[in-house]
Write an enzyme that holds these catalytic residues in place. Sequence first.
Site, mmCIF file in Angstrom:
data_model
loop_
_atom_site.group_PDB
_atom_site.id
_atom_site.type_symbol
_atom_site.label_atom_id
_atom_site.label_comp_id
_atom_site.label_asym_id
_atom_site.label_seq_id
_atom_site.Cartn_x
_atom_site.Cartn_y
_atom_site.Cartn_z
ATOM 1 N NE ARG A 1 87.541 34.977 40.467
ATOM 2 C CZ ARG A 1 88.039 35.637 40.809
ATOM 3 N NH1 ARG A 1 87.557 36.400 38.987
ATOM 4 N NH2 ARG A 1 87.178 37.158 41.448
ATOM 5 N NE ARG B 1 90.160 36.716 44.762
ATOM 6 C CZ ARG B 1 90.498 37.599 44.247
ATOM 7 N NH1 ARG B 1 90.747 36.802 42.618
ATOM 8 N NH2 ARG B 1 89.497 38.735 44.336
ATOM 9 N NE ARG C 1 85.901 41.089 45.028
ATOM 10 C CZ ARG C 1 85.771 39.838 44.301
ATOM 11 N NH1 ARG C 1 85.475 39.403 44.761
ATOM 12 N NH2 ARG C 1 87.001 40.105 43.684
ATOM 13 C CE LYS D 1 88.923 44.620 36.298
ATOM 14 N NZ LYS D 1 87.966 44.017 37.057
ATOM 15 N NE ARG E 1 88.435 47.726 43.096
ATOM 16 C CZ ARG E 1 89.403 46.415 42.249
ATOM 17 N NH1 ARG E 1 90.661 46.276 41.861
ATOM 18 N NH2 ARG E 1 88.450 44.693 42.835
HETATM 19 P P1 AMP Z 1 90.666 42.602 42.783
HETATM 20 O O1 AMP Z 1 91.256 40.824 42.755
HETATM 21 O O2 AMP Z 1 91.419 43.366 41.251
HETATM 22 O O3 AMP Z 1 89.302 42.020 42.153
HETATM 23 O O4 AMP Z 1 91.545 43.427 43.118
HETATM 24 C C1 AMP Z 1 90.214 42.082 45.201
HETATM 25 C C2 AMP Z 1 90.427 43.858 46.445
HETATM 26 O O5 AMP Z 1 91.453 44.157 46.298
HETATM 27 C C3 AMP Z 1 88.977 44.036 46.174
HETATM 28 O O6 AMP Z 1 87.976 43.948 46.480
HETATM 29 C C4 AMP Z 1 90.151 45.402 47.379
HETATM 30 O O7 AMP Z 1 89.677 45.347 48.706
HETATM 31 C C5 AMP Z 1 91.833 45.121 47.133
HETATM 32 N N1 AMP Z 1 92.211 45.907 46.018
HETATM 33 C C6 AMP Z 1 92.799 46.069 44.908
HETATM 34 N N2 AMP Z 1 92.844 47.017 44.001
HETATM 35 C C7 AMP Z 1 92.390 48.461 44.723
HETATM 36 C C8 AMP Z 1 92.553 49.287 44.301
HETATM 37 N N3 AMP Z 1 92.958 50.274 43.504
HETATM 38 N N4 AMP Z 1 91.892 50.447 45.221
HETATM 39 C C9 AMP Z 1 91.510 49.960 46.240
HETATM 40 N N5 AMP Z 1 91.553 48.456 47.026
HETATM 41 C C10 AMP Z 1 91.697 47.255 46.120
#
Ligand code: AMP
Length: 224
Positions: free
Chosen positions: A127, A160, A171, A13, A88
């Site tokens: 990654r 990360r 996740r 994405k 989400r």
């Molecule tokens: P991402 O980079 O989008 O995979 O986000 C990394 C982490 O940030 C996720 O595993 C969540 O802990 C938190 N996070 C990001 N976006 C959201 C969201 N819309 N709602 C809740 N937690 C989020």
Amino acid sequence: MVAILLGPPGVGKGTQGDRLVRALGWQKIATGDLLRAARREGTELGRKAQEYMEAGNLVPDELIVELVKEKLAALSPDTGVLFDGFPRTVPQAEALDAALPSVDRKVGVVILFDAPADVLHKRISGRRSSPDSGRVYNIYFDPPKVEGICDETGSALIHRDDDQPETVARRLEVYRKQTQPLVEYYDESQATLLRIDGDQEMSEVQGDLHAALAREAGIEVGEA
Ligand code: AMP
């Protein structure tokens, strides 16, 4: 126009979203990037989000919704917006639907990417990113020339903390339980739902995405 990128972590994405906003001149709102920035800057939001992110869990809806509303209010009204990693959960989607009319917008397109779990697992846990060039590598599919070192800048690559294998499994589980119900939510909404196979080369995913946007949403994407 408001568009949403939906799909499990590691499906591509972020990469597709970056290319799309560049080509269309839109703005991307990526809640994961915003939260990581808040953590680096040591803000109150960053401190509150830390333990959830490290465990691979979702940050509470109230914090995220407030963050997104702030970003939306700061946008110029005629810019297209692409959400990456938001909403989400169903309550987040409902909060977005409730907030958009006040900025004279609504969700037009939802782009769903998917790929099998084993592919996603390798993509995320493999990654590594460069802290200065921002380039992202993958130790399985796109490794640097020297292990652990950025080809462009020579700095040590970063893994990360939420890309560690144990957290990745969590996740993916969180996605299936809490985020996947949004597919049905948007399928039943007025927005156009596009389904794209994320288990292909990046260029093929991009080709499918552009074709679907043109065919089903009337959005023609030129070259970035
Ligand atoms: P991402 O980079 O989008 O995979 O986000 C990394 C982490 O940030 C996720 O595993 C969540 O802990 C938190 N996070 C990001 N976006 C959201 C969201 N819309 N709602 C809740 N937690 C989020």
